[in-house]
Write a protein that holds these residues in place. Structure first.
Motif, PDB file in Angstrom:
ATOM      1  N   PRO A   1       0.799  -1.232   0.000  1.00  0.00           N
ATOM      2  CA  PRO A   1       0.000   0.000   0.000  1.00  0.00           C
ATOM      3  C   PRO A   1       0.830   1.278   0.000  1.00  0.00           C
ATOM      4  CG  PRO A   1      -0.927  -1.586   1.524  1.00  0.00           C
ATOM      5  CD  PRO A   1       0.380  -2.158   1.051  1.00  0.00           C
ATOM      6  N   ALA A   2       1.969   1.278   0.680  1.00  0.00           N
ATOM      7  CA  ALA A   2       2.777   2.500   0.809  1.00  0.00           C
ATOM      8  C   ALA A   2       3.816   2.658  -0.295  1.00  0.00           C
ATOM      9  CB  ALA A   2       3.471   2.513   2.167  1.00  0.00           C
ATOM     10  N   SER A   3       3.816   1.778  -1.274  1.00  0.00           N
ATOM     11  CA  SER A   3       4.808   1.873  -2.348  1.00  0.00           C
ATOM     12  C   SER A   3       4.671   3.179  -3.119  1.00  0.00           C
ATOM     13  CB  SER A   3       4.654   0.700  -3.327  1.00  0.00           C
ATOM     14  OG  SER A   3       4.983  -0.513  -2.699  1.00  0.00           O
ATOM     15  N   ASP A   4       5.805   3.800  -3.363  1.00  0.00           N
ATOM     16  CA  ASP A   4       5.848   5.027  -4.155  1.00  0.00           C
ATOM     17  C   ASP A   4       6.177   4.626  -5.590  1.00  0.00           C
ATOM     18  OD1 ASP A   4       5.807   7.701  -4.766  1.00  0.00           O
ATOM     19  OD2 ASP A   4       7.891   8.038  -4.203  1.00  0.00           O
ATOM     20  N   VAL A   5       5.278   4.941  -6.519  1.00  0.00           N
ATOM     21  CA  VAL A   5       5.461   4.498  -7.897  1.00  0.00           C
ATOM     22  C   VAL A   5       5.993   5.637  -8.766  1.00  0.00           C
ATOM     23  CG1 VAL A   5       3.636   2.769  -7.650  1.00  0.00           C
ATOM     24  CG2 VAL A   5       3.089   5.018  -8.600  1.00  0.00           C
ATOM     25  N   PRO A   6       6.608   5.314  -9.905  1.00  0.00           N
ATOM     26  CA  PRO A   6       7.116   6.359 -10.804  1.00  0.00           C
ATOM     27  C   PRO A   6       6.013   7.326 -11.225  1.00  0.00           C
ATOM     28  CG  PRO A   6       7.917   4.196 -11.473  1.00  0.00           C
ATOM     29  CD  PRO A   6       6.906   3.961 -10.398  1.00  0.00           C
ATOM     30  N   LYS A   7       6.394   8.566 -11.498  1.00  0.00           N
ATOM     31  CA  LYS A   7       5.415   9.600 -11.845  1.00  0.00           C
ATOM     32  C   LYS A   7       4.622   9.253 -13.088  1.00  0.00           C
ATOM     33  CE  LYS A   7       7.535  13.471  -9.487  1.00  0.00           C
ATOM     34  NZ  LYS A   7       8.093  14.813  -9.573  1.00  0.00           N
ATOM     35  N   ASP A   8       5.279   8.630 -14.088  1.00  0.00           N
ATOM     36  CA  ASP A   8       4.530   8.292 -15.296  1.00  0.00           C
ATOM     37  C   ASP A   8       3.471   7.227 -15.022  1.00  0.00           C
ATOM     38  OD1 ASP A   8       6.741   6.530 -14.939  1.00  0.00           O
ATOM     39  OD2 ASP A   8       6.595   5.877 -17.025  1.00  0.00           O
TER      40      ASP A   8
ATOM     41  N   GLU B   1      -5.212   1.609  -7.442  1.00  0.00           N
ATOM     42  CA  GLU B   1      -6.291   1.262  -6.514  1.00  0.00           C
ATOM     43  C   GLU B   1      -5.690   0.691  -5.240  1.00  0.00           C
ATOM     44  OE1 GLU B   1     -10.395  -1.409  -6.286  1.00  0.00           O
ATOM     45  OE2 GLU B   1      -8.892  -1.924  -7.779  1.00  0.00           O
ATOM     46  N   TRP B   2      -6.229   1.112  -4.108  1.00  0.00           N
ATOM     47  CA  TRP B   2      -5.844   0.545  -2.819  1.00  0.00           C
ATOM     48  C   TRP B   2      -6.980  -0.349  -2.362  1.00  0.00           C
ATOM     49  CZ3 TRP B   2      -4.130   5.095  -4.652  1.00  0.00           C
ATOM     50  CH2 TRP B   2      -2.771   5.382  -4.502  1.00  0.00           C
ATOM     51  N   ILE B   3      -6.661  -1.593  -2.033  1.00  0.00           N
ATOM     52  CA  ILE B   3      -7.672  -2.577  -1.660  1.00  0.00           C
ATOM     53  C   ILE B   3      -7.563  -2.880  -0.171  1.00  0.00           C
ATOM     54  CG2 ILE B   3      -8.567  -4.895  -2.069  1.00  0.00           C
ATOM     55  CD1 ILE B   3      -7.311  -4.767  -4.854  1.00  0.00           C
ATOM     56  N   SER B   4      -8.697  -2.755   0.514  1.00  0.00           N
ATOM     57  CA  SER B   4      -8.750  -3.055   1.942  1.00  0.00           C
ATOM     58  C   SER B   4      -9.615  -4.281   2.183  1.00  0.00           C
ATOM     59  CB  SER B   4      -9.338  -1.868   2.714  1.00  0.00           C
ATOM     60  OG  SER B   4      -8.500  -0.746   2.591  1.00  0.00           O
ATOM     61  N   HIS B   5      -9.324  -4.955   3.278  1.00  0.00           N
ATOM     62  CA  HIS B   5     -10.134  -6.106   3.705  1.00  0.00           C
ATOM     63  C   HIS B   5     -10.022  -6.199   5.224  1.00  0.00           C
ATOM     64  CE1 HIS B   5     -12.212  -9.899   3.479  1.00  0.00           C
ATOM     65  NE2 HIS B   5     -11.241 -10.485   4.161  1.00  0.00           N
ATOM     66  N   ASP B   6     -11.157  -6.428   5.877  1.00  0.00           N
ATOM     67  CA  ASP B   6     -11.183  -6.492   7.351  1.00  0.00           C
ATOM     68  C   ASP B   6     -10.527  -5.266   7.986  1.00  0.00           C
ATOM     69  OD1 ASP B   6     -12.584  -8.852   7.484  1.00  0.00           O
ATOM     70  OD2 ASP B   6     -10.793 -10.108   7.651  1.00  0.00           O
ATOM     71  N   ARG B   7     -10.868  -4.090   7.448  1.00  0.00           N
ATOM     72  CA  ARG B   7     -10.413  -2.791   7.970  1.00  0.00           C
ATOM     73  C   ARG B   7      -8.896  -2.592   7.901  1.00  0.00           C
ATOM     74  NH1 ARG B   7     -14.237  -2.021  13.328  1.00  0.00           N
ATOM     75  NH2 ARG B   7     -16.205  -2.373  12.263  1.00  0.00           N
ATOM     76  N   GLU B   8      -8.262  -3.307   6.985  1.00  0.00           N
ATOM     77  CA  GLU B   8      -6.817  -3.155   6.815  1.00  0.00           C
ATOM     78  C   GLU B   8      -6.509  -3.003   5.331  1.00  0.00           C
ATOM     79  OE1 GLU B   8      -2.705  -5.710   7.448  1.00  0.00           O
ATOM     80  OE2 GLU B   8      -4.539  -6.394   8.423  1.00  0.00           O
ATOM     81  N   CYS B   9      -5.706  -1.999   4.988  1.00  0.00           N
ATOM     82  CA  CYS B   9      -5.306  -1.796   3.600  1.00  0.00           C
ATOM     83  C   CYS B   9      -4.283  -2.880   3.246  1.00  0.00           C
ATOM     84  CB  CYS B   9      -4.722  -0.406   3.399  1.00  0.00           C
ATOM     85  SG  CYS B   9      -4.480  -0.007   1.662  1.00  0.00           S
ATOM     86  N   LYS B  10      -4.629  -3.708   2.278  1.00  0.00           N
ATOM     87  CA  LYS B  10      -3.807  -4.875   1.951  1.00  0.00           C
ATOM     88  C   LYS B  10      -2.849  -4.656   0.796  1.00  0.00           C
ATOM     89  CE  LYS B  10      -5.780  -7.863   4.796  1.00  0.00           C
ATOM     90  NZ  LYS B  10      -5.030  -8.559   5.855  1.00  0.00           N
ATOM     91  N   GLN B  11      -3.333  -3.983  -0.269  1.00  0.00           N
ATOM     92  CA  GLN B  11      -2.538  -3.889  -1.485  1.00  0.00           C
ATOM     93  C   GLN B  11      -2.801  -2.578  -2.209  1.00  0.00           C
ATOM     94  OE1 GLN B  11      -3.518  -7.174  -4.086  1.00  0.00           O
ATOM     95  NE2 GLN B  11      -3.255  -8.692  -2.471  1.00  0.00           N
ATOM     96  N   GLN B  12      -1.814  -2.168  -2.970  1.00  0.00           N
ATOM     97  CA  GLN B  12      -1.978  -1.131  -3.982  1.00  0.00           C
ATOM     98  C   GLN B  12      -1.828  -1.858  -5.320  1.00  0.00           C
ATOM     99  OE1 GLN B  12       0.334   2.803  -5.774  1.00  0.00           O
ATOM    100  NE2 GLN B  12       1.027   1.934  -3.861  1.00  0.00           N
ATOM    101  N   ILE B  13      -2.759  -1.624  -6.225  1.00  0.00           N
ATOM    102  CA  ILE B  13      -2.706  -2.279  -7.529  1.00  0.00           C
ATOM    103  C   ILE B  13      -2.558  -1.235  -8.625  1.00  0.00           C
ATOM    104  CG2 ILE B  13      -3.870  -3.851  -9.136  1.00  0.00           C
ATOM    105  CD1 ILE B  13      -3.224  -5.175  -6.507  1.00  0.00           C
ATOM    106  N   ILE B  14      -1.650  -1.506  -9.546  1.00  0.00           N
ATOM    107  CA  ILE B  14      -1.530  -0.716 -10.764  1.00  0.00           C
ATOM    108  C   ILE B  14      -2.295  -1.473 -11.838  1.00  0.00           C
ATOM    109  CG2 ILE B  14       0.057   0.212 -12.502  1.00  0.00           C
ATOM    110  CD1 ILE B  14       0.373   1.486  -9.701  1.00  0.00           C
ATOM    111  N   TRP B  15      -3.322  -0.841 -12.401  1.00  0.00           N
ATOM    112  CA  TRP B  15      -4.129  -1.459 -13.465  1.00  0.00           C
ATOM    113  C   TRP B  15      -3.815  -0.769 -14.779  1.00  0.00           C
ATOM    114  CZ3 TRP B  15      -6.610  -5.705 -11.920  1.00  0.00           C
ATOM    115  CH2 TRP B  15      -7.109  -5.796 -10.619  1.00  0.00           C
ATOM    116  N   ALA B  16      -3.434  -1.538 -15.798  1.00  0.00           N
ATOM    117  CA  ALA B  16      -3.085  -0.961 -17.096  1.00  0.00           C
ATOM    118  C   ALA B  16      -3.917  -1.589 -18.214  1.00  0.00           C
ATOM    119  CB  ALA B  16      -1.600  -1.179 -17.384  1.00  0.00           C
ATOM    120  N   GLY B  17      -4.119  -0.820 -19.276  1.00  0.00           N
ATOM    121  CA  GLY B  17      -4.837  -1.313 -20.449  1.00  0.00           C
ATOM    122  C   GLY B  17      -6.298  -1.595 -20.153  1.00  0.00           C
ATOM    123  N   GLY B  18      -6.785  -2.694 -20.675  1.00  0.00           N
ATOM    124  CA  GLY B  18      -8.197  -3.065 -20.516  1.00  0.00           C
ATOM    125  C   GLY B  18      -8.575  -3.468 -19.111  1.00  0.00           C
ATOM    126  N   LEU B  19      -7.597  -3.624 -18.218  1.00  0.00           N
ATOM    127  CA  LEU B  19      -7.890  -3.959 -16.817  1.00  0.00           C
ATOM    128  C   LEU B  19      -8.243  -2.712 -16.012  1.00  0.00           C
ATOM    129  CD1 LEU B  19      -5.032  -6.533 -16.182  1.00  0.00           C
ATOM    130  CD2 LEU B  19      -7.478  -7.043 -16.308  1.00  0.00           C
TER     131      LEU B  19
END
Length: 196
Positions: free
Chosen positions: A161-168, A176-194
């Motif tokens: 979740p706290a990962s700093d990604v390149p500006k581009d 997207e940040w995904i939470s489950h059971d009141r805890e932020c679990k993942q940050q997802i980078i979605w590209a293209g048709g996703l």
């Protein structure tokens, strides 16, 4: 030695119940369980892949995302560790959904363009074994992940979740940040048709 392995597997399966409904039938390692995407989050992410029938799950680990992705069709898991590949293949058998295979290979040498879409779960541990949010320490690292984003149209990258990604990435792709059971679990980078 065998008794020790059986007892360890029982302990790990007990812990896995927090993430997986079929934990009692799964094969896990301590590190694999720590890194695995839980069933609820994996199922949520897999819905984005419903229009892609041939998916690659890169750095698949013990198969948390792989198992969920089989609901959509053919999935190929890829990991560098032979034992992990064996466990992921066995765990995916529990799903009895779409076809799957799990290969032991360096993903950067694979024909990634053969997949309609891919999910990447980089190893986020540094050389000391501690988790890191620095993408230069990931395997694959930020340069290799950028190459994957250029080679394949439809990509999802799982990050801390706290990962700093390149500006581009911040401007070109959905984050997207995904939470489950009141805890932020993942940050997802979605590209293209996703991406939405």
């Amino acid at each position: 030695e065998k008794s020790h392995l059986v007892l360890e597997q029982i302990e790990l399966r007990n812990r896995a119940r927090a993430k997986f409904a079929q934990a009692d039938k799964m094969f896990v390692t301590r590190r694999g369980l720590l890194q695995a995407t839980g069933e609820a989050v994996a199922g949520y992410k897999a819905r984005r892949f419903k229009d892609f029938s041939d998916v690659g799950d890169l750095c698949c680990g013990i198969g948390g995302d792989l198992m969920a992705l089989t609901a959509n069709g053919k999935v190929t898991g890829i990991d560098l560790d032979e034992v992990t590949v064996l466990l992921a293949s066995e765990n995916a058998q529990l799903c009895q959904k779409g076809a799957h295979q799990v290969l032991c290979s360096d993903l950067m040498r694979c024909d990634l363009e053969a997949f309609a879409a891919i999910h990447v779960d980089p190893d986020r541990r540094d050389s000391t074994g501690r988790r890191s949010t620095n993408l230069t320490l990931h395997k694959p690292n930020v340069v290799e992940l950028s190459e994957i984003l250029q080679r394949v149209d439809n990509v999802a990258i799982k990050l801390a979740p706290a990962s700093d990604v390149p500006k581009d990435w911040q401007t070109e792709f959905e984050r997207e940040w995904i939470s489950h059971d009141r805890e932020c679990k993942q940050q997802i980078i979605w590209a293209g048709g996703l991406a939405m």
